[in-house]
Motif scaffolding. Structure first.
Motif, PDB file in Angstrom:
ATOM      1  N   ARG A   1       0.846  -1.199   0.000  1.00 14.82           N
ATOM      2  CA  ARG A   1       0.000   0.000   0.000  1.00 14.82           C
ATOM      3  C   ARG A   1       0.880   1.248   0.000  1.00 14.82           C
ATOM      4  N   GLU A   2       1.966   1.151   0.769  1.00 12.83           N
ATOM      5  CA  GLU A   2       2.923   2.259   0.857  1.00 12.83           C
ATOM      6  C   GLU A   2       3.557   2.506  -0.518  1.00 12.83           C
ATOM      7  N   TYR A   3       3.997   1.443  -1.175  1.00 10.74           N
ATOM      8  CA  TYR A   3       4.643   1.572  -2.483  1.00 10.74           C
ATOM      9  C   TYR A   3       3.692   2.230  -3.474  1.00 10.74           C
ATOM     10  N   SER A   4       2.434   1.850  -3.363  1.00 10.74           N
ATOM     11  CA  SER A   4       1.426   2.364  -4.266  1.00 10.74           C
ATOM     12  C   SER A   4       1.288   3.889  -4.122  1.00 10.74           C
ATOM     13  N   LYS A   5       1.404   4.380  -2.881  1.00  8.43           N
ATOM     14  CA  LYS A   5       1.322   5.830  -2.648  1.00  8.43           C
ATOM     15  C   LYS A   5       2.489   6.547  -3.315  1.00  8.43           C
ATOM     16  N   TYR A   6       3.688   5.984  -3.171  1.00  9.51           N
ATOM     17  CA  TYR A   6       4.869   6.584  -3.799  1.00  9.51           C
ATOM     18  C   TYR A   6       4.720   6.591  -5.318  1.00  9.51           C
ATOM     19  N   SER A   7       4.188   5.497  -5.846  1.00 14.51           N
ATOM     20  CA  SER A   7       3.975   5.403  -7.277  1.00 14.51           C
ATOM     21  C   SER A   7       3.040   6.520  -7.764  1.00 14.51           C
ATOM     22  N   SER A   8       1.958   6.763  -7.000  1.00 12.83           N
ATOM     23  CA  SER A   8       1.019   7.816  -7.389  1.00 12.83           C
ATOM     24  C   SER A   8       1.683   9.186  -7.371  1.00 12.83           C
ATOM     25  N   SER A   9       2.550   9.424  -6.378  1.00 12.93           N
ATOM     26  CA  SER A   9       3.251  10.713  -6.326  1.00 12.93           C
ATOM     27  C   SER A   9       4.092  10.906  -7.580  1.00 12.93           C
ATOM     28  N   VAL A  10       4.751   9.839  -8.013  1.00 11.07           N
ATOM     29  CA  VAL A  10       5.588   9.921  -9.211  1.00 11.07           C
ATOM     30  C   VAL A  10       4.721  10.249 -10.428  1.00 11.07           C
ATOM     31  N   PHE A  11       3.617   9.527 -10.595  1.00 14.09           N
ATOM     32  CA  PHE A  11       2.802   9.741 -11.788  1.00 14.09           C
ATOM     33  C   PHE A  11       2.071  11.082 -11.765  1.00 14.09           C
ATOM     34  N   ASN A  12       1.832  11.634 -10.568  1.00 13.73           N
ATOM     35  CA  ASN A  12       1.258  12.973 -10.510  1.00 13.73           C
ATOM     36  C   ASN A  12       2.210  13.991 -11.118  1.00 13.73           C
ATOM     37  N   ILE A  13       3.504  13.813 -10.865  1.00 15.07           N
ATOM     38  CA  ILE A  13       4.499  14.709 -11.446  1.00 15.07           C
ATOM     39  C   ILE A  13       4.524  14.521 -12.965  1.00 15.07           C
ATOM     40  N   VAL A  14       4.567  13.263 -13.392  1.00 10.31           N
ATOM     41  CA  VAL A  14       4.658  12.960 -14.821  1.00 10.31           C
ATOM     42  C   VAL A  14       3.505  13.597 -15.594  1.00 10.31           C
ATOM     43  N   GLN A  15       2.314  13.562 -14.981  1.00  9.99           N
ATOM     44  CA  GLN A  15       1.140  14.083 -15.675  1.00  9.99           C
ATOM     45  C   GLN A  15       1.185  15.597 -15.911  1.00  9.99           C
TER      46      GLN A  15
ATOM     47  N   THR B   1      13.576  19.785 -25.743  1.00 10.28           N
ATOM     48  CA  THR B   1      13.747  18.485 -26.399  1.00 10.28           C
ATOM     49  C   THR B   1      13.248  17.392 -25.452  1.00 10.28           C
ATOM     50  N   ALA B   2      13.052  16.214 -26.022  1.00 10.04           N
ATOM     51  CA  ALA B   2      12.574  15.085 -25.209  1.00 10.04           C
ATOM     52  C   ALA B   2      13.557  14.795 -24.079  1.00 10.04           C
ATOM     53  N   ILE B   3      14.834  14.847 -24.404  1.00 10.52           N
ATOM     54  CA  ILE B   3      15.845  14.583 -23.373  1.00 10.52           C
ATOM     55  C   ILE B   3      15.781  15.626 -22.265  1.00 10.52           C
ATOM     56  N   GLN B   4      15.612  16.881 -22.648  1.00 17.47           N
ATOM     57  CA  GLN B   4      15.517  17.938 -21.627  1.00 17.47           C
ATOM     58  C   GLN B   4      14.308  17.723 -20.718  1.00 17.47           C
ATOM     59  N   LEU B   5      13.189  17.295 -21.345  1.00 16.98           N
ATOM     60  CA  LEU B   5      11.991  17.031 -20.539  1.00 16.98           C
ATOM     61  C   LEU B   5      12.233  15.862 -19.588  1.00 16.98           C
ATOM     62  N   ALA B   6      12.840  14.800 -20.110  1.00 18.39           N
ATOM     63  CA  ALA B   6      13.127  13.631 -19.270  1.00 18.39           C
ATOM     64  C   ALA B   6      14.035  14.020 -18.109  1.00 18.39           C
ATOM     65  N   GLU B   7      15.029  14.857 -18.389  1.00 17.20           N
ATOM     66  CA  GLU B   7      15.946  15.303 -17.327  1.00 17.20           C
ATOM     67  C   GLU B   7      15.198  16.067 -16.244  1.00 17.20           C
ATOM     68  N   GLU B   8      14.262  16.900 -16.711  1.00 17.45           N
ATOM     69  CA  GLU B   8      13.529  17.708 -15.740  1.00 17.45           C
ATOM     70  C   GLU B   8      12.599  16.842 -14.888  1.00 17.45           C
ATOM     71  N   ILE B   9      11.894  15.899 -15.537  1.00 14.25           N
ATOM     72  CA  ILE B   9      10.989  15.024 -14.783  1.00 14.25           C
ATOM     73  C   ILE B   9      11.798  14.211 -13.768  1.00 14.25           C
ATOM     74  N   LYS B  10      12.945  13.744 -14.225  1.00 16.11           N
ATOM     75  CA  LYS B  10      13.842  12.963 -13.368  1.00 16.11           C
ATOM     76  C   LYS B  10      14.258  13.754 -12.122  1.00 16.11           C
ATOM     77  N   ARG B  11      14.658  15.015 -12.342  1.00 13.13           N
ATOM     78  CA  ARG B  11      15.068  15.872 -11.214  1.00 13.13           C
ATOM     79  C   ARG B  11      13.919  16.064 -10.241  1.00 13.13           C
ATOM     80  N   ARG B  12      12.718  16.305 -10.808  1.00 11.17           N
ATOM     81  CA  ARG B  12      11.551  16.511  -9.945  1.00 11.17           C
ATOM     82  C   ARG B  12      11.252  15.267  -9.107  1.00 11.17           C
ATOM     83  N   ILE B  13      11.309  14.098  -9.726  1.00 10.04           N
ATOM     84  CA  ILE B  13      11.002  12.859  -8.998  1.00 10.04           C
ATOM     85  C   ILE B  13      12.027  12.627  -7.890  1.00 10.04           C
ATOM     86  N   ASP B  14      13.269  12.967  -8.181  1.00  9.50           N
ATOM     87  CA  ASP B  14      14.326  12.812  -7.188  1.00  9.50           C
ATOM     88  C   ASP B  14      14.109  13.783  -6.028  1.00  9.50           C
TER      89      ASP B  14
END
Length: 356
Positions: free
Chosen positions: A79-93, A121-134
């Motif tokens: 259940r805990e993992y699921s909460k973390y997963s939702s936080s990640v996908f909220n950022i992605v969205q 660029t796609a790479i720049q977006l991926a880098e930014e999402i990555k930083r946010r998730i971290d």
DNA sequence: TCTGGGGTCCTAGGACCC
DNA sequence: TCTGGGGTCCTAGGACCC
């Protein structure tokens, strides 16, 4: 026409990473999340330090402990993992309206429009999402970027851990050619073995087979193999995936010899499943029983109701009925499971009741 | 101490209906 | 001399994924 850009995101050693947020002393140590080593537990997720010992997911826990006696095991708090997963996908969205979550730690993002709207660029977006998730969640993630879902997924696998890899359209062929056929999504152990028996191990070799030959050997699956060997796959995301079934199963530490011995477990399981249906405000029309015998032979039996339900009594009595008809005296049972499917939303039911 | 648990999708066959 | 046939729903099993 614009080039479609699909990104695949994959959280690194996800369950272990969450456990490390909760208990930082687990960092840099061989850690696994999974069942107990005294019973029939297996590894769900292994840290990179544990993988160095040859430990991988689905490995029996006692075997993992043998490979690494100082291995640290933590129980799964799903259940805990699921909460973390939702936080990640909220950022992605925030970065695309087209996001498909394919599992607790993976998903696709269509960045085709995002690169124009956000002028990056796609790479720049991926880098930014990555930083946010971290920064916001504290998790490490890998990104693969390609022209369709398959290319993105293979790329993310190669970017792991904690990396980003983009496969440009003109590099697809040379990227895929030396890879093992097992890397193709949908090619599992069985298909891989059949291909190996034909003398095919790499995607380059797979390309040597004609579409006709592949369909004659693999049926409808053959056409897909032909295309995927050439980097051709779907780039359509399903952002509104709905749950099709809810299940719960238990493997016993000691096999069960009588139908009566299964009752406490199926009662508990039925209650949990009905609770989950209540949370999701759904009712099920089909109830399935799963039995695994001591020799690992597994059967499933399904009953469909004329009226959808999530009543524990109804579910449980159907399961008991199916156990009664399918229990074979003298054969012990190592696993019992219950699954509900064929969902209907709750509100339709109340509307129907209202009209009656 | 062989082999978890939660899912999806596909196929094939039978019942049933028009 | 025997064989319709298309569509839908249901069931069981298997492959695959994480």
């Amino acid at each position: 026409m614009r080039r479609t850009i699909i990104a695949h995101l994959d959280l690194d050693e996800f369950y272990v990473a969450v456990e490390r947020i909760k208990d930082p002393s687990l960092k840099n140590k061989p850690v696994v999340v999974g069942g107990s080593q005294t019973g029939r537990g297996v590894v769900s997720s292994a840290s990179y330090e544990a993988r160095k010992y040859g430990i991988h997911s689905a490995m029996p826990m006692y075997q993992a402990m043998k490979l690494c006696p100082h291995l640290i095991r933590v129980g799964g708090k799903f259940r805990e993992y699921s909460k973390y997963s939702s936080s990640v996908f909220n950022i992605v969205q925030e970065y695309s309206e087209f996001v498909e979550r394919t599992s607790i730690d993976e998903g696709y993002i269509d960045l085709t429009d995002s690169v124009i709207k956000l002028k990056r660029t796609a790479i720049q977006l991926a880098e930014e999402i990555k930083r946010r998730i971290d920064k916001d969640v504290g998790l490490s993630v890998s990104f693969g970027i390609g022209s369709n879902k398959m290319m993105a997924k293979i790329a993310s696998k190669h970017a792991k851990p904690n990396g980003i890899l983009e496969i440009l359209s003109n590099k697809e062929e040379s990227f895929l050619k030396p890879m093992n056929v097992g890397i193709i999504p949908g090619v599992g152990p069985k298909t891989k073995e059949r291909l190996n028996n034909l003398g095919i191990t790499s995607i380059g070799e797979l390309r040597g087979l004609s579409e006709k030959e592949l369909t004659s050997r693999f049926g409808i699956h053959g056409e897909g193999l032909y295309k995927r060997a050439r980097g051709i796959a779907s780039s359509k995301l399903n952002s509104k995936r709905e749950r099709k079934s809810i299940s719960n199963e238990r493997t016993f530490n000691v096999n069960i010899q009588t139908p009566a011995g299964l009752i406490p477990t199926i009662t508990r399981i039925s209650m949990r499943i009905c609770e989950q249906m209540k949370e999701k405000e759904i009712l099920a029309r089909s109830v399935s029983l799963k039995l695994r015998y001591e020799n690992f032979e597994t059967i499933t039996r399904t009953k469909t109701l004329s009226k959808a339900s999530r009543n524990v009594g109804v579910v449980k009595s159907l399961v008991e009925q199916m156990i009664h008809y399918n229990f074979i005296p003298g054969r012990s049972i190592r696993l019992v499971g219950v699954r509900v499917s064929n969902f209907e939303p709750e509100n339709i039911q109340t509307e129907l009741n209202f009209m009656r």
